[in-house]
Design a protein around this motif. Structure first.
Motif, PDB file in Angstrom:
ATOM      1  N   ALA A  36       0.945  -1.600   0.527  1.00  0.00           N
ATOM      2  CA  ALA A  36       0.388  -0.082  -0.348  1.00  0.00           C
ATOM      3  C   ALA A  36       0.317   0.954  -0.128  1.00  0.00           C
ATOM      4  N   ALA A  37       1.877   1.513   0.586  1.00  0.00           N
ATOM      5  CA  ALA A  37       2.503   2.812   0.853  1.00  0.00           C
ATOM      6  C   ALA A  37       3.289   2.721  -0.613  1.00  0.00           C
ATOM      7  N   ALA A  38       4.011   1.617  -0.921  1.00  0.00           N
ATOM      8  CA  ALA A  38       4.633   1.725  -2.689  1.00  0.00           C
ATOM      9  C   ALA A  38       3.596   2.222  -3.169  1.00  0.00           C
ATOM     10  N   ILE A  39       1.726   2.290  -3.450  1.00  0.00           N
ATOM     11  CA  ILE A  39       1.363   2.723  -4.264  1.00  0.00           C
ATOM     12  C   ILE A  39       1.087   4.163  -3.782  1.00  0.00           C
ATOM     13  N   GLN A  40       0.992   4.522  -2.812  1.00  0.00           N
ATOM     14  CA  GLN A  40       0.953   5.929  -2.539  1.00  0.00           C
ATOM     15  C   GLN A  40       2.142   6.329  -2.781  1.00  0.00           C
ATOM     16  N   ASN A  41       3.485   6.023  -2.616  1.00  0.00           N
ATOM     17  CA  ASN A  41       4.350   7.019  -2.983  1.00  0.00           C
ATOM     18  C   ASN A  41       4.335   6.924  -4.040  1.00  0.00           C
ATOM     19  N   VAL A  42       4.446   6.292  -5.222  1.00  0.00           N
ATOM     20  CA  VAL A  42       4.171   6.404  -6.558  1.00  0.00           C
ATOM     21  C   VAL A  42       3.440   6.751  -6.913  1.00  0.00           C
ATOM     22  N   THR A  43       1.928   7.031  -6.434  1.00  0.00           N
ATOM     23  CA  THR A  43       1.341   7.910  -7.192  1.00  0.00           C
ATOM     24  C   THR A  43       1.085   9.547  -7.039  1.00  0.00           C
ATOM     25  N   VAL A  44       2.678   9.816  -5.751  1.00  0.00           N
ATOM     26  CA  VAL A  44       2.703  11.050  -5.934  1.00  0.00           C
ATOM     27  C   VAL A  44       3.609  11.344  -6.578  1.00  0.00           C
ATOM     28  N   ASP A  45       4.835  10.621  -7.216  1.00  0.00           N
ATOM     29  CA  ASP A  45       5.825  10.864  -7.968  1.00  0.00           C
ATOM     30  C   ASP A  45       5.789  11.144  -9.279  1.00  0.00           C
ATOM     31  N   LEU A  46       4.163  10.569  -9.867  1.00  0.00           N
ATOM     32  CA  LEU A  46       3.314  10.771 -10.722  1.00  0.00           C
ATOM     33  C   LEU A  46       2.432  11.964 -10.502  1.00  0.00           C
ATOM     34  N   MET A  47       2.627  12.593  -9.452  1.00  0.00           N
ATOM     35  CA  MET A  47       1.441  13.361  -9.581  1.00  0.00           C
ATOM     36  C   MET A  47       2.292  14.800  -9.832  1.00  0.00           C
ATOM     37  N   LEU A  48       3.800  14.965  -8.913  1.00  0.00           N
ATOM     38  CA  LEU A  48       4.429  15.641  -9.384  1.00  0.00           C
ATOM     39  C   LEU A  48       5.169  15.878 -10.463  1.00  0.00           C
ATOM     40  N   LEU A  49       5.545  14.763 -10.932  1.00  0.00           N
ATOM     41  CA  LEU A  49       6.249  14.518 -12.333  1.00  0.00           C
ATOM     42  C   LEU A  49       4.970  15.365 -13.521  1.00  0.00           C
ATOM     43  N   ALA A  50       3.832  14.297 -13.537  1.00  0.00           N
ATOM     44  CA  ALA A  50       2.946  15.260 -14.506  1.00  0.00           C
ATOM     45  C   ALA A  50       2.912  17.206 -14.084  1.00  0.00           C
ATOM     46  N   ARG A  51       3.267  17.728 -13.281  1.00  0.00           N
ATOM     47  CA  ARG A  51       3.480  19.020 -13.132  1.00  0.00           C
ATOM     48  C   ARG A  51       4.405  19.762 -13.124  1.00  0.00           C
ATOM     49  N   GLU A  52       4.979  18.741 -14.092  1.00  0.00           N
ATOM     50  CA  GLU A  52       6.486  19.862 -14.170  1.00  0.00           C
ATOM     51  C   GLU A  52       6.044  20.188 -15.780  1.00  0.00           C
ATOM     52  N   PRO A  53       6.443  21.632 -15.913  1.00  0.00           N
ATOM     53  CA  PRO A  53       6.434  22.092 -17.565  1.00  0.00           C
ATOM     54  C   PRO A  53       6.751  21.108 -18.188  1.00  0.00           C
ATOM     55  N   HIS A  54       8.112  20.781 -18.218  1.00  0.00           N
ATOM     56  CA  HIS A  54       8.786  19.732 -19.671  1.00  0.00           C
ATOM     57  C   HIS A  54       8.999  18.321 -18.785  1.00  0.00           C
ATOM     58  N   SER A  55       7.993  17.403 -18.606  1.00  0.00           N
ATOM     59  CA  SER A  55       7.912  16.121 -17.635  1.00  0.00           C
ATOM     60  C   SER A  55       8.595  15.170 -19.135  1.00  0.00           C
ATOM     61  N   ARG A  56       9.678  14.536 -18.598  1.00  0.00           N
ATOM     62  CA  ARG A  56      10.443  13.240 -19.024  1.00  0.00           C
ATOM     63  C   ARG A  56       9.305  12.319 -19.302  1.00  0.00           C
ATOM     64  N   ILE A  57       8.283  12.191 -20.488  1.00  0.00           N
ATOM     65  CA  ILE A  57       7.277  11.264 -21.319  1.00  0.00           C
ATOM     66  C   ILE A  57       8.089   9.870 -20.872  1.00  0.00           C
ATOM     67  N   GLN A  58       8.857   9.534 -20.956  1.00  0.00           N
ATOM     68  CA  GLN A  58       9.276   8.313 -20.746  1.00  0.00           C
ATOM     69  C   GLN A  58       9.591   7.375 -19.266  1.00  0.00           C
ATOM     70  N   THR A  59       9.774   8.611 -18.390  1.00  0.00           N
ATOM     71  CA  THR A  59       9.659   7.941 -17.355  1.00  0.00           C
ATOM     72  C   THR A  59       8.421   8.222 -16.721  1.00  0.00           C
ATOM     73  N   LEU A  60       7.581   9.533 -17.370  1.00  0.00           N
ATOM     74  CA  LEU A  60       5.791   9.314 -16.734  1.00  0.00           C
ATOM     75  C   LEU A  60       5.583   8.037 -16.957  1.00  0.00           C
ATOM     76  N   ARG A  61       5.728   7.516 -18.025  1.00  0.00           N
ATOM     77  CA  ARG A  61       5.368   6.532 -18.778  1.00  0.00           C
ATOM     78  C   ARG A  61       5.706   5.455 -17.839  1.00  0.00           C
ATOM     79  N   ASP A  62       6.952   5.035 -17.640  1.00  0.00           N
ATOM     80  CA  ASP A  62       7.640   3.829 -16.831  1.00  0.00           C
ATOM     81  C   ASP A  62       6.502   3.621 -15.504  1.00  0.00           C
ATOM     82  N   LEU A  63       7.027   5.165 -14.593  1.00  0.00           N
ATOM     83  CA  LEU A  63       6.311   5.542 -13.769  1.00  0.00           C
ATOM     84  C   LEU A  63       4.403   4.546 -13.564  1.00  0.00           C
TER      85      LEU A  63
END
Length: 304
Positions: A36-63
């Motif tokens: 459950a903690a892993a799901i929570q933390n990877v969701t946080v990472d996804l939210m932060l990455l998606a807010r970046e102005p020049h998000s890394r598409i491959q990293t976002l896809r992997d996450l």
């Protein structure tokens, strides 16, 4: 709780060596909390990455892939649905999981559903072993594709064994699952052989595509990350080893092919004699046969 911003990598040696990762010492509740903690933390990472102005598409896809697989694998090992939902919601709110994070009261999990899902994955394991010889004899199998199939077979074996261990599958619950008799293989390989060419090709691509192998690798890494391994698994929780499955499937396919060719030659030879009945006897003649003598009794043939 370890940071899960690198969910695509296997567990570190330090984590793997931790006493907490011995399944004999890691309670299922702790494994569930870690997932459950892993799901929570990877969701946080996804939210932060998606807010970046020049998000890394491959990293976002992997996450995104990692998040989906963590969710699916959490459900497969019995993490309550309300824990999974809570972890995703907390992650979307930007809250990282910590060692003191609280979770709502557990809701019941259907064990029969867990077992049915695992049985389906065991069936996929058998298909991965069975399809190779059939495909090779009815089409072209490239070396890269054969390698991917072998990798997928081994990863699927780990997936089945680790989930069986995580939910503490009983011997009664696995009865009949690991059958390797020729009849079992002949039936499965005949089904594969009788598929239409488009269906055969579709199945082969699904089993050997690099994305299928990658996702299988992520699943195993996720289970290792939360402390599931096979060092204390009961024998009935482990399917036959991958190389034994492959060898048994190969032998069954080879034997079935020889029997089919031999039967066709016998039928052709009988047809050439002009005798209609396969035993050389018309049905009306059978009542005139004398009773069998003692010398006609069946004897066991020597096993050479």
């Amino acid at each position: 709780m370890a940071d899960t911003t690198q969910p695509l990598e296997p567990a570190s040696p330090a984590l793997a060596a931790s006493p907490d990762n011995n399944p004999g010492k890691t309670p299922p509740m702790l494994v569930h909390r870690r997932m459950a903690a892993a799901i929570q933390n990877v969701t946080v990472d996804l939210m932060l990455l998606a807010r970046e102005p020049h998000s890394r598409i491959q990293t976002l896809r992997d996450l995104s892939i990692a998040g989906r697989i963590l969710h699916e694998q959490a459900a497969a090992i019995g993490v309550p649905a309300n824990w999974i939902d809570y972890a995703r919601q907390a992650g979307q709110e930007g809250r990282k999981a910590t060692g003191t994070s609280s979770l709502p009261p557990r809701r019941p999990v259907s064990r029969s559903l867990l077992i049915a899902q695992l049985h389906h994955q065991a069936d996929t394991l058998w298909t991965l072993a069975a399809v190779g010889p059939v495909r090779r004899d009815h089409g072209q199998v490239s070396a890269p594709a054969a390698q991917k199939l072998d990798q997928h077979l081994r990863l699927q074996w780990l997936r089945v064994a680790m989930v069986a261990t995580a939910i503490n599958l009983t011997e009664a619950e696995t009865r009949g699952w690991w059958a390797t008799d020729p009849t079992h293989w002949h039936s499965r390989q005949t089904q594969i052989q009788q598929q239409s060419p488009p269906d055969q090709g579709r199945q082969w691509r699904e089993l050997t595509h690099f994305t299928s192998v990658r996702e299988a690798r992520v699943r195993v890494a996720a289970m290792r990350m939360v402390g599931i391994d096979l060092t204390a698994s009961s024998p009935h929780q482990l399917p036959p080893a991958p190389h034994l499955l492959a060898a048994t499937a190969e032998n069954a396919w080879h034997t079935a092919s020889l029997e089919s060719e031999g039967g066709a030659r016998i039928d052709a030879a009988i047809a050439a004699t002009g005798v209609d009945d396969v035993h050389g006897l018309a049905d009306s003649d059978t009542h005139d046969l004398p009773p069998p003598t003692r010398s006609a009794q069946l004897h066991a043939e020597p096993d050479f």
